[in-house]
Design a protein around this motif. Sequence first.
Motif, PDB file in Angstrom:
ATOM      1  N   ASP A  17      38.235   9.186  19.103  1.00 47.86           N
ATOM      2  CA  ASP A  17      36.970   8.708  19.653  1.00 47.86           C
ATOM      3  C   ASP A  17      35.944   9.841  19.579  1.00 47.86           C
ATOM      4  N   GLY A  50      33.756  12.245  10.763  1.00 45.36           N
ATOM      5  CA  GLY A  50      32.958  11.007  10.709  1.00 45.36           C
ATOM      6  C   GLY A  50      31.622  11.059  11.406  1.00 45.36           C
ATOM      7  N   GLN A  51      30.880   9.992  11.177  1.00 43.95           N
ATOM      8  CA  GLN A  51      29.481   9.932  11.593  1.00 43.95           C
ATOM      9  C   GLN A  51      29.304   9.113  12.866  1.00 43.95           C
ATOM     10  N   ILE A  52      28.122   9.194  13.413  1.00 44.17           N
ATOM     11  CA  ILE A  52      27.735   8.302  14.509  1.00 44.17           C
ATOM     12  C   ILE A  52      26.232   8.053  14.438  1.00 44.17           C
ATOM     13  N   ALA A  98      38.704  -0.894   8.198  1.00 46.48           N
ATOM     14  CA  ALA A  98      38.920  -1.554   9.491  1.00 46.48           C
ATOM     15  C   ALA A  98      39.463  -0.598  10.539  1.00 46.48           C
ATOM     16  N   ILE A  99      39.926   0.563  10.112  1.00 44.43           N
ATOM     17  CA  ILE A  99      40.414   1.551  11.084  1.00 44.43           C
ATOM     18  C   ILE A  99      39.224   2.389  11.535  1.00 44.43           C
ATOM     19  N   PRO A 100      38.802   2.258  12.782  1.00 40.64           N
ATOM     20  CA  PRO A 100      37.533   2.900  13.170  1.00 40.64           C
ATOM     21  C   PRO A 100      37.397   4.362  12.756  1.00 40.64           C
ATOM     22  N   PRO A 101      38.397   5.225  13.017  1.00 39.74           N
ATOM     23  CA  PRO A 101      38.161   6.632  12.644  1.00 39.74           C
ATOM     24  C   PRO A 101      37.979   6.820  11.132  1.00 39.74           C
ATOM     25  N   VAL A 102      38.647   5.992  10.323  1.00 39.66           N
ATOM     26  CA  VAL A 102      38.432   6.094   8.881  1.00 39.66           C
ATOM     27  C   VAL A 102      37.038   5.581   8.544  1.00 39.66           C
ATOM     28  N   ASP A 103      36.645   4.520   9.237  1.00 37.39           N
ATOM     29  CA  ASP A 103      35.308   3.962   9.003  1.00 37.39           C
ATOM     30  C   ASP A 103      34.221   4.989   9.300  1.00 37.39           C
ATOM     31  N   PHE A 104      34.455   5.836  10.326  1.00 34.87           N
ATOM     32  CA  PHE A 104      33.441   6.855  10.626  1.00 34.87           C
ATOM     33  C   PHE A 104      33.131   7.687   9.387  1.00 34.87           C
ATOM     34  N   THR A 126      45.828   1.902  14.628  1.00 29.61           N
ATOM     35  CA  THR A 126      44.391   1.735  14.841  1.00 29.61           C
ATOM     36  C   THR A 126      44.024   1.961  16.296  1.00 29.61           C
ATOM     37  N   TRP A 127      44.794   1.308  17.162  1.00 27.67           N
ATOM     38  CA  TRP A 127      44.479   1.418  18.589  1.00 27.67           C
ATOM     39  C   TRP A 127      44.585   2.869  19.049  1.00 27.67           C
ATOM     40  N   GLU A 180      41.215  12.273  10.093  1.00 36.69           N
ATOM     41  CA  GLU A 180      40.695  11.025   9.526  1.00 36.69           C
ATOM     42  C   GLU A 180      41.193  10.853   8.099  1.00 36.69           C
ATOM     43  N   GLY A 195      38.862  -3.509  15.363  1.00 34.81           N
ATOM     44  CA  GLY A 195      39.612  -3.036  14.203  1.00 34.81           C
ATOM     45  C   GLY A 195      40.849  -3.893  13.986  1.00 34.81           C
ATOM     46  N   SER A 197      41.902   5.102  17.428  1.00 33.64           N
ATOM     47  CA  SER A 197      40.564   4.840  17.967  1.00 33.64           C
ATOM     48  C   SER A 197      40.349   5.654  19.224  1.00 33.64           C
ATOM     49  N   HIS A 198      41.432   5.845  19.975  1.00 26.08           N
ATOM     50  CA  HIS A 198      41.288   6.606  21.208  1.00 26.08           C
ATOM     51  C   HIS A 198      41.345   8.110  20.971  1.00 26.08           C
ATOM     52  N   THR A 208      30.329   2.718  14.142  1.00 26.44           N
ATOM     53  CA  THR A 208      29.653   4.007  14.317  1.00 26.44           C
ATOM     54  C   THR A 208      28.521   3.939  15.336  1.00 26.44           C
ATOM     55  N   ALA A 255      36.156   3.508  22.480  1.00 27.28           N
ATOM     56  CA  ALA A 255      37.421   3.375  21.768  1.00 27.28           C
ATOM     57  C   ALA A 255      38.061   2.003  21.967  1.00 27.28           C
ATOM     58  N   ASN A 269      36.115  -0.631  19.820  1.00 29.84           N
ATOM     59  CA  ASN A 269      36.356  -0.384  18.399  1.00 29.84           C
ATOM     60  C   ASN A 269      37.783  -0.741  18.014  1.00 29.84           C
ATOM     61  N   GLY A 270      38.732  -0.308  18.852  1.00 27.80           N
ATOM     62  CA  GLY A 270      40.135  -0.586  18.556  1.00 27.80           C
ATOM     63  C   GLY A 270      40.378  -2.088  18.480  1.00 27.80           C
TER      64      GLY A 270
END
Lengths: 195, 309, 667
Positions: B120, B186-188, C407-413, B112-113, B45, C354, B116-117, C342, C347, C350-351
């Motif tokens: 995840d 990261g969090q959830i 805006a990048i989900p894993p960074v947002d986490f 990003t795509w 990350e 994002g 994200s996967h 979060t 995925a 979120n993707g």
Amino acid sequence: MSMTAIVRTDDSKPLLGFWIYIMTDCVLFASLFATYAVLYQNTNGGPDGYQLFNLKSVLAETLVLLTSSFTCGLAMLAAHRGDRRQTILWFVITFLLGVTFLTLEATEFRHFVQMGDSWRRSGFLSAFFTLVGTHGLHITVGLSWMLIMLFEVIHKGLGRITIRRLTMLSMFWHFLDIIWIFIFTIVYLRGAIAP
Amino acid sequence: MSKNKKIKSGVIVACIIIFVSVAVWYLIHTNIPVLEPKGTIGLKERNLLLFALALSAVVVIPVFFMLFSFVWRYRESKPKGKYSPEFDHSRPIEALWWLIPSILIAILSVVTWNSSHTLDPYQPIASKTPQMTIQVVAMDWKWLFIYPKQQIASVNYVFMPINTPVDFEITSDSVMNSFWIPQLGGQIYAMPGMFSQLHLMATSQGNFSGSSANISGRGFAGMTFVAHAASEQSFLNWVKNVVKTPDHLTLSAYARLNRPSENNPVAYYSKPANNLFVGIISRYMSLNSTASGNNSHSYNSAPTTEMMQ
Amino acid sequence: MIEFANLLGKLSFNQLPQDPVTAGGAATVVGGVLAVAVALTYFRRWKWLWKEWLTSLDPKRIGVMYIVVAVVMLVRAGVDALMMRAQQATSVGSSHGFLSSNHFQQIFSAHGTIMIFFVAMGLMFGLINLVMPMQIGSRDVAFPFLNSIAFWLFFSGVVLVNLSLVIGSFSAAGWLAYPPLSELRYSPGVGVDYWIWSLEVAGIGSLLSGINFLTTIITMRCKGMSLMKMPMFVWSVMGAMTLVVFAFPILTVTLTLLYLDRTFGMHFFTAGGGGNMMMYVNLIWAWGHPEVYILILPAFGVFSEVVATLSRKRLFGYTSMVWAIWAIVLLSFTVWLHHFFTMGAGADVNGFFGITTMIIAVPTGVKIFNWLFTMYRGRILLATPMWWFIGFIVLFTIGGVAGVLLAIPPVDFQLHNSLFLVAHFHTMIVSGVLFGYFAAVTYWYPKFTGFRLNERLGGYAFWCWLIGFILAFVPLYILGLMGATRRLDHYSASTGWWPLFIVAGIGAGIIAIGLATQILQVIVSIVQRKANQDNTGDPWNGRTLEWSTPSPAPFYNFAITPEVDSRDPFWAMKQARKKNEKHEPLVYQAINLPKNSAIGIYIGIFSFLIGFGAVWHILWLCIVGLIGAVSSLLVRSYTKDTERHISATELKELDHKARTNPKEGYA
């Protein structure tokens, strides 16, 4: 009634404004429909639509409301002809049909509550009562407005401003009819299909 | 006048330099968890963050350059360049700045795509070591960690062996919280009646602080915990010790623990009640059992059958 | 529920403030109101206030009232911010600061709510009222009475929020009140209800304004002003009002559902009982993200006007700008989920969100480049509005980069709900929205008062804001990376956060000095108004129609309805005048303008009663409010004499006076 026609007449501003208002009301109902769609399975151990709804009475409600839209249209035709008596007559009929609809709906609601299936029972019932109730509230507002307009027509006749107001009222009434068709389909008909 | 001005700007510049150097010195000597991760997920990350930052610089630097040079060059008091008051559009130039940002965003979109996967949080971490499950319950205002396999539980303290992927299975027995250990990844969200998952793996030893990132009421600020990572062997020793704890996490002990408390001290339990975690979730479950919910792996899904056992 | 039957609902004397800090807040509110009342009585200004301002339907007057209220609220929410900074700078380790956690939580909830709804929205509607009708060459908005209602609903919301300081308490659940925390079970007091009803009432006002301004722009442009000849500010208002019309009903529904949960035991968002809290988060952000653009689009419009005028150049890339606005309008409804990556939506979802979020960066970037190229080969006047613009570009670009990271989900986490996030949206909103409206107020101030604001103090204020902002928020970015979450009333000393919180506190103090300087600037400018008088009506060498009128703009805006045939009509007019093209003879025509009406105020009061009754479960008060509001509307509907007629000769005289002696023209 095309947009250009509206913009040219003297009443263009109020009518356009009212169209925009109706659009906002559409968004309001859309949000409530979305809420219902999310929650309709959350019966929390309580009844679902299949167990609850009585399609016969809902069908009656639907017919009454559709007829009232038709009579409202007749009233507007009479108003544009300048026929005050016909206008009043058709609006009175529309009003009575509206009251009938509301009575049927209230009866349905009371029946549910008496069976212990009130809005407190589950997410599904909260969403149901709120969506259908919001429509009912709109009908109540429409009826009160109609009552006021009836007095206005009786006392002042059919002047330009009165016609404009009647036009808005009829727009509102037809709009509520369309919303009801969605409620009928999405809530009642879909609910009537066995899960 | 001009001498005064020179002194004045000299003082300002000196102040800025001193301030910035103190700040830099401080930051170098301070632990910045997100930028200094100690886990595989956190590392990826962080790298993603730095990559996006570098890519953004491609746009940002020209913007700053143009801003300051234009303001300087065309200022009314001492203008240098040409004055063309009617110059108000140019197809090629405008096309350029619809295009260049679009290309950058296209690149970022692919990243990003994909990320994200791959990142995840529900995705198990590939590793030779078998993964370990820790169940996490956010409560008013503390964290309960249940180790189903080890048959122990702890409050506001979680021990994880290093280089072992950990599957955190998370719920809440109160309002919405967010489970976050910045140095590991990261969090959830932790939500009542729902079950969310976070896979993390510590790669080096240490005490990492964790907290709730979502406001949950009066005692929210005190909802911190320590995530301790150490070798497999020391983990086993720790488990051996905790198992001996006379406090069993029975249902009534859980009910006592569940009373709101602030700045809860670390506590240990042995023998958590059977299916405690699933029981906590199902207390809030609202779907009609006959209705068919959408059972994607994502939120809103019921616990898997595997967990029900 | 049962309390509804009681005469006073849940209200009792225990609800008055009990501890010194809250009592201080209450005393400030009560004292402030009393001081204003005493001053008005002493200077015998009640009648003037009532006749010239409160009952006025002139959009310029309503606009000024919006701005005054918004500035007062800016001070209030600014004090909230200072208290938060002070608490976080002192509440470390064994020290626990001066606020209890609940009070701290009320303060940040109020800060966010007030800043967005009553400061940013107030400034925005105020400016639109002032500027938009004049820019389209109109004398009024489409529905002047509706405009007055909207303002008074906004004001009722303001009163409700501030009343919570005196009676009861405010929400402690954050500015968006996520359930289940905001549900009755976890927030049993009236705080959340105050939050719901102040936003409900003000939100309906915003919706009415949206309808009003959209209709105005569509139907009331002067002859020759086709859509593609509208000033960029008008375009941006049109975009923003389109968003208002589509987004605000969602807010109304969401707040209502939360109230139904809390009051009638429904299960929309409850934990258990069949509720779904995630639906709330989706709904509130389906409104909330467009809301961000509602606030910022008009500010973008302001910058477009300011940059073009002060660079003495036509706006660069007009067509691109228009497309960029509508791209933003459309996209703003497709990104709401990025506020809660979060939540674990998976995925794919979120993707997708994002990517849509990043796409918005493209039209926004286009706008920035167009502004920069408007300056290119111009002649840039470095006056205060331009400084705000420069500050905006610097901060907004930095904030934008932070936004792309988020805006990048894993960074947002890693950054979500941390102080990094807080720093990001403050960078965007303070630089984008607040700086934009500050620029606007400075820029258009002479048009509505007849004199300019003091430049020197304006410059000082700018530098305080810029430096203060950097000091206050750069530490927050770093703190976020250090793992500091938002909304903490206390943290342990071992975190190492303390020095950064101190710096942030100092920064907040400098911002406060900046704000104080601005207030001083207005006072000094009023005192020195003779020296700063604007006799030309065109102090900036402007380009759009509003500058063709004398300053202060007369109540009828234009003596003769303008006709335009180009984009910068006033600039073109001035160029033509220079070339000595023939003047057409002035032909005055009689006009009608709306008379004053107090009914808007009554509707505001009745709406307040509905809100107050709903908060405290006083049924009869709600009924009284409802009947009162409806009757007021009916009275207005059947009032015939609503317009003031001004004959052609009268208008000619007024215009002559206004052009020779501006002060007298403002009857």
